[in-house]
Motif scaffolding. Structure first.
Motif, short mmCIF file in Angstrom:
data_model
loop_
_atom_site.label_atom_id
_atom_site.label_comp_id
_atom_site.label_asym_id
_atom_site.label_seq_id
_atom_site.Cartn_x
_atom_site.Cartn_y
_atom_site.Cartn_z
N LEU A 12 20.14 -18.86 16.27
CA LEU A 12 21.53 -19.08 15.88
C LEU A 12 22.39 -18.04 16.56
O LEU A 12 22.25 -16.86 16.32
N LEU A 13 23.26 -18.48 17.43
CA LEU A 13 24.17 -17.58 18.11
C LEU A 13 25.58 -17.85 17.62
O LEU A 13 26.08 -18.96 17.75
N LEU A 14 26.19 -16.85 17.05
CA LEU A 14 27.57 -16.99 16.61
C LEU A 14 28.43 -16.61 17.80
O LEU A 14 28.46 -15.47 18.20
N THR A 15 29.09 -17.56 18.38
CA THR A 15 29.76 -17.32 19.65
C THR A 15 31.26 -17.10 19.49
O THR A 15 31.68 -15.99 19.28
N SER A 16 32.06 -18.11 19.59
CA SER A 16 33.49 -17.90 19.75
C SER A 16 34.22 -17.45 18.49
O SER A 16 34.93 -16.46 18.52
N TRP A 136 11.51 -19.24 13.19
CA TRP A 136 12.18 -17.97 12.95
C TRP A 136 13.65 -18.06 13.33
O TRP A 136 13.99 -18.55 14.40
N ASN A 137 14.50 -17.57 12.48
CA ASN A 137 15.92 -17.46 12.76
C ASN A 137 16.12 -16.07 13.38
O ASN A 137 16.04 -15.06 12.69
N LEU A 138 16.36 -16.02 14.66
CA LEU A 138 16.33 -14.76 15.40
C LEU A 138 17.44 -13.78 15.03
O LEU A 138 17.24 -12.58 15.10
N VAL A 139 18.61 -14.24 14.66
CA VAL A 139 19.70 -13.31 14.36
C VAL A 139 20.21 -13.41 12.93
O VAL A 139 21.02 -12.59 12.52
N GLY A 140 19.79 -14.38 12.19
CA GLY A 140 20.26 -14.52 10.83
C GLY A 140 21.61 -15.21 10.77
O GLY A 140 22.23 -15.54 11.77
N ASN A 166 10.53 -25.61 21.13
CA ASN A 166 11.88 -26.07 20.84
C ASN A 166 12.70 -24.86 20.40
O ASN A 166 12.35 -24.19 19.44
N VAL A 167 13.76 -24.56 21.12
CA VAL A 167 14.63 -23.44 20.78
C VAL A 167 16.05 -23.99 20.68
O VAL A 167 16.53 -24.64 21.60
N THR A 168 16.69 -23.73 19.54
CA THR A 168 18.05 -24.20 19.35
C THR A 168 18.99 -23.00 19.18
O THR A 168 18.55 -21.88 18.93
N LYS A 169 20.28 -23.26 19.33
CA LYS A 169 21.28 -22.21 19.18
C LYS A 169 22.48 -22.78 18.44
O LYS A 169 22.63 -24.00 18.35
N VAL A 175 21.47 -28.30 16.29
CA VAL A 175 20.38 -28.85 17.10
C VAL A 175 20.67 -28.67 18.58
O VAL A 175 19.98 -29.24 19.43
N ASP A 176 21.68 -27.85 18.91
CA ASP A 176 22.01 -27.58 20.32
C ASP A 176 20.87 -26.80 20.96
O ASP A 176 20.42 -25.78 20.44
N LYS A 177 20.41 -27.28 22.10
CA LYS A 177 19.29 -26.63 22.81
C LYS A 177 19.74 -25.34 23.47
O LYS A 177 20.79 -25.27 24.09
#
Length: 182
Positions: A12-16, A136-140, A166-169, A175-177
């Motif tokens: 999970l990447l928190l971006t903008s 695993w949720n890499l960043v929480g 399978n890695v999502t962000k 479900v974005d790859k």
């Protein structure tokens, strides 16, 4: 039926934009290294770089303890800077969340600070006889500031069929790859 080794990582990447963003803290980068062992324990090292734009006492890092309907143990917790100097911290369990409160109530920080958080996440018994899975949720979730850059490395205990990876962000339940390489 033949047992195979599969890998599923949730990134999970928190971006903008982040709701209720902390305008006094930036998160330039988070790097996660995880070593998975055959006892189904994940040995995790998170390097979190923050920039405090105003005085802050430290960082709160929440780690989800519940996966697959079970709460799991988190052991061997340490928090240091990049040179290995300890940061003061305390832990509290709030239901399914382990809260790591990093900092000293009597010390204010400003500018760039690096936290290296290490811990072992004990997944326990493998309940799936068909295949092995790493989830695993890499960043929480629920970061109060956007994360500018996120990198990760996962070391597996044995070879696996990379077509099962399978890695999502993105935000929770995305479900974005994500881009990755083996």
């Amino acid at each position: 039926m033949r047992k195979f080794f599969g890998l599923l990582l949730i990134l999970l990447l928190l971006t903008s934009s982040v709701s209720f963003a902390d305008i006094f803290m930036e998160v330039p980068s988070i790097d996660v290294e995880m070593e998975v062992d055959l006892s189904n324990t994940y040995h995790v090292t998170e390097t979190i770089r923050v920039n405090y734009l105003d005085q802050r006492r430290g960082l709160i890092r929440d780690i989800e303890r519940k996966f697959y309907g079970y709460s799991h143990d988190i052991e061997n917790i340490s928090v240091t800077d990049e040179q290995g100097k300890p940061h003061p911290f305390a832990t509290t369990i709030h239901g399914d969340i382990l809260e790591i409160r990093i900092g000293d109530a009597n010390t204010f920080l400003t500018g760039p600070v690096t936290y290296v958080i290490k811990y072992s996440f004990v997944m326990g018994a493998d309940r799936n006889s068909e295949f092995d899975q790493v989830y695993w949720n890499l960043v929480g979730n629920d970061w109060s500031s956007p994360i500018d850059q996120m990198t990760f490395r996962v070391e597996m205990p044995k070879a696996f069929d990379e077509s099962t990876l399978n890695v999502t962000k993105g935000y929770y339940q995305s479900v974005d790859k994500a881009d990755w390489q083996v």
